[in-house]
Motif scaffolding. Sequence first.
Motif, short mmCIF file in Angstrom:
data_model
loop_
_atom_site.label_atom_id
_atom_site.label_comp_id
_atom_site.label_asym_id
_atom_site.label_seq_id
_atom_site.Cartn_x
_atom_site.Cartn_y
_atom_site.Cartn_z
N UNK A 146 16.67 0.51 2.65
CA UNK A 146 15.50 0.98 1.92
C UNK A 146 15.59 0.66 0.44
N UNK A 147 14.60 -0.09 -0.05
CA UNK A 147 14.49 -0.54 -1.43
C UNK A 147 15.62 -1.48 -1.84
N UNK A 148 16.35 -1.97 -0.84
CA UNK A 148 17.31 -3.07 -1.06
C UNK A 148 16.80 -4.29 -0.31
N UNK A 149 16.62 -4.16 1.00
CA UNK A 149 16.05 -5.24 1.80
C UNK A 149 14.55 -5.03 2.02
N UNK A 150 14.17 -3.79 2.29
CA UNK A 150 12.78 -3.45 2.60
C UNK A 150 12.15 -2.69 1.44
N UNK A 151 10.91 -3.02 1.12
CA UNK A 151 10.19 -2.36 0.03
C UNK A 151 9.70 -1.00 0.50
N UNK A 152 10.61 -0.05 0.58
CA UNK A 152 10.27 1.28 1.07
C UNK A 152 9.44 2.05 0.06
N UNK A 153 9.70 1.84 -1.22
CA UNK A 153 8.88 2.51 -2.24
C UNK A 153 7.42 2.12 -2.08
N UNK A 154 7.16 0.85 -1.85
CA UNK A 154 5.79 0.41 -1.63
C UNK A 154 5.20 0.99 -0.36
N UNK A 155 6.02 1.09 0.69
CA UNK A 155 5.55 1.66 1.95
C UNK A 155 5.22 3.14 1.80
N UNK A 156 6.04 3.85 1.02
CA UNK A 156 5.73 5.26 0.74
C UNK A 156 4.40 5.37 0.00
N UNK A 157 4.16 4.47 -0.93
CA UNK A 157 2.89 4.50 -1.65
C UNK A 157 1.71 4.36 -0.71
N UNK A 158 1.84 3.47 0.27
CA UNK A 158 0.78 3.25 1.24
C UNK A 158 0.57 4.49 2.12
N UNK A 159 1.67 5.06 2.61
CA UNK A 159 1.56 6.20 3.53
C UNK A 159 1.10 7.46 2.82
N UNK A 160 1.58 7.69 1.61
CA UNK A 160 1.18 8.89 0.89
C UNK A 160 -0.26 8.80 0.39
N UNK A 161 -0.74 7.59 0.14
CA UNK A 161 -2.16 7.44 -0.19
C UNK A 161 -3.02 7.82 1.01
N UNK A 162 -2.58 7.41 2.21
CA UNK A 162 -3.32 7.79 3.42
C UNK A 162 -3.32 9.30 3.60
N UNK A 163 -2.18 9.93 3.35
CA UNK A 163 -2.08 11.38 3.44
C UNK A 163 -3.00 12.05 2.42
N UNK A 164 -2.98 11.54 1.18
CA UNK A 164 -3.78 12.15 0.12
C UNK A 164 -5.27 12.09 0.41
N UNK A 165 -5.71 10.98 0.98
CA UNK A 165 -7.14 10.85 1.27
C UNK A 165 -7.61 11.92 2.25
N UNK A 166 -6.72 12.33 3.15
CA UNK A 166 -7.11 13.34 4.14
C UNK A 166 -6.79 14.76 3.70
N UNK A 167 -5.62 14.95 3.09
CA UNK A 167 -5.15 16.30 2.82
C UNK A 167 -5.26 16.73 1.35
N UNK A 168 -5.45 15.76 0.46
CA UNK A 168 -5.57 16.07 -0.97
C UNK A 168 -6.81 15.35 -1.51
N UNK A 169 -7.97 15.63 -0.96
CA UNK A 169 -9.17 14.85 -1.31
C UNK A 169 -9.59 14.99 -2.77
N UNK A 170 -9.16 16.05 -3.44
CA UNK A 170 -9.55 16.25 -4.83
C UNK A 170 -8.57 15.63 -5.82
N UNK A 171 -7.50 15.06 -5.32
CA UNK A 171 -6.51 14.44 -6.20
C UNK A 171 -7.00 13.07 -6.62
#
Length: 245
Positions: free
Chosen positions: A11-36
């Motif tokens: 994680x974050x050595x071979x695979x861009x996990x930070x970027x993947x977290x950004x993608x997944x947490x954006x999906x979460x925010x759109x559903x669960x944090x709509x006012x953010x």
Amino acid sequence: MRVDGVLFDIDDTLVDTRGAFGHSLAAVARRYLPDLPTGRYPELVSVWRADAGGHYAAYTRGEVGYVEQRRARTDELHASFGGPVLDDEGFAAWDELFLAAFEDAWTAHPDVEVVVDKLLGAGIAVGALSNASVELQSAKLERVSLLDRVPMLVGVDTLGVGKPDPRVFLEACRLLGTAPERTVYVGDELDVDARAAVAAGLVGVWLDRPGERRLPVSPEDLAVARQAGVRVIASLAELPRVLGI
């Protein structure tokens, strides 16, 4: 430096996990944090990666389960950003959304392919050691077309503990077939990767990629690590030079 083997963190050595977290947490925010506001989405990633409650570290010590640590981190994230309190069914739905988006975003860093091929071409054995499960990390490596060249050797479930425990480094060396003192470990965390590798008798290389670090590193800590023998690189492209190949 005479090197027979190189072990990689994932994680974050071979695979861009930070970027993947950004993608997944954006999906979460759109559903669960709509006012953010979307401009605050990077804060979600920072809080998630920092894991101030130490839940993932507890998982690597064998104290809590994998889903349990993510549930605790989810509750803390929602508490910090005004998200709803989730019951068991609600968390299961949250987790399904998070994982689907996370897995969909797995990509290798652009400096990985050439370096791995160069190491293998030089006759250096290559493998992976990670603080996540063997199954999960094997899936990541397979998704980014690395598993056939970088076998997943040791995960947190191999011995029931993870880094910085020296046993996991020594077990990875045993499976790789190389002596610890002639094996390099490369990872993006100064403490649990590079310094822990040195403490276990390996050569520790800290991959300090540009961008926000998961945890702050003071100049004093870095100086102590360098004095202990830790090498520091900003890109995997620098690794062959460090190894003299």
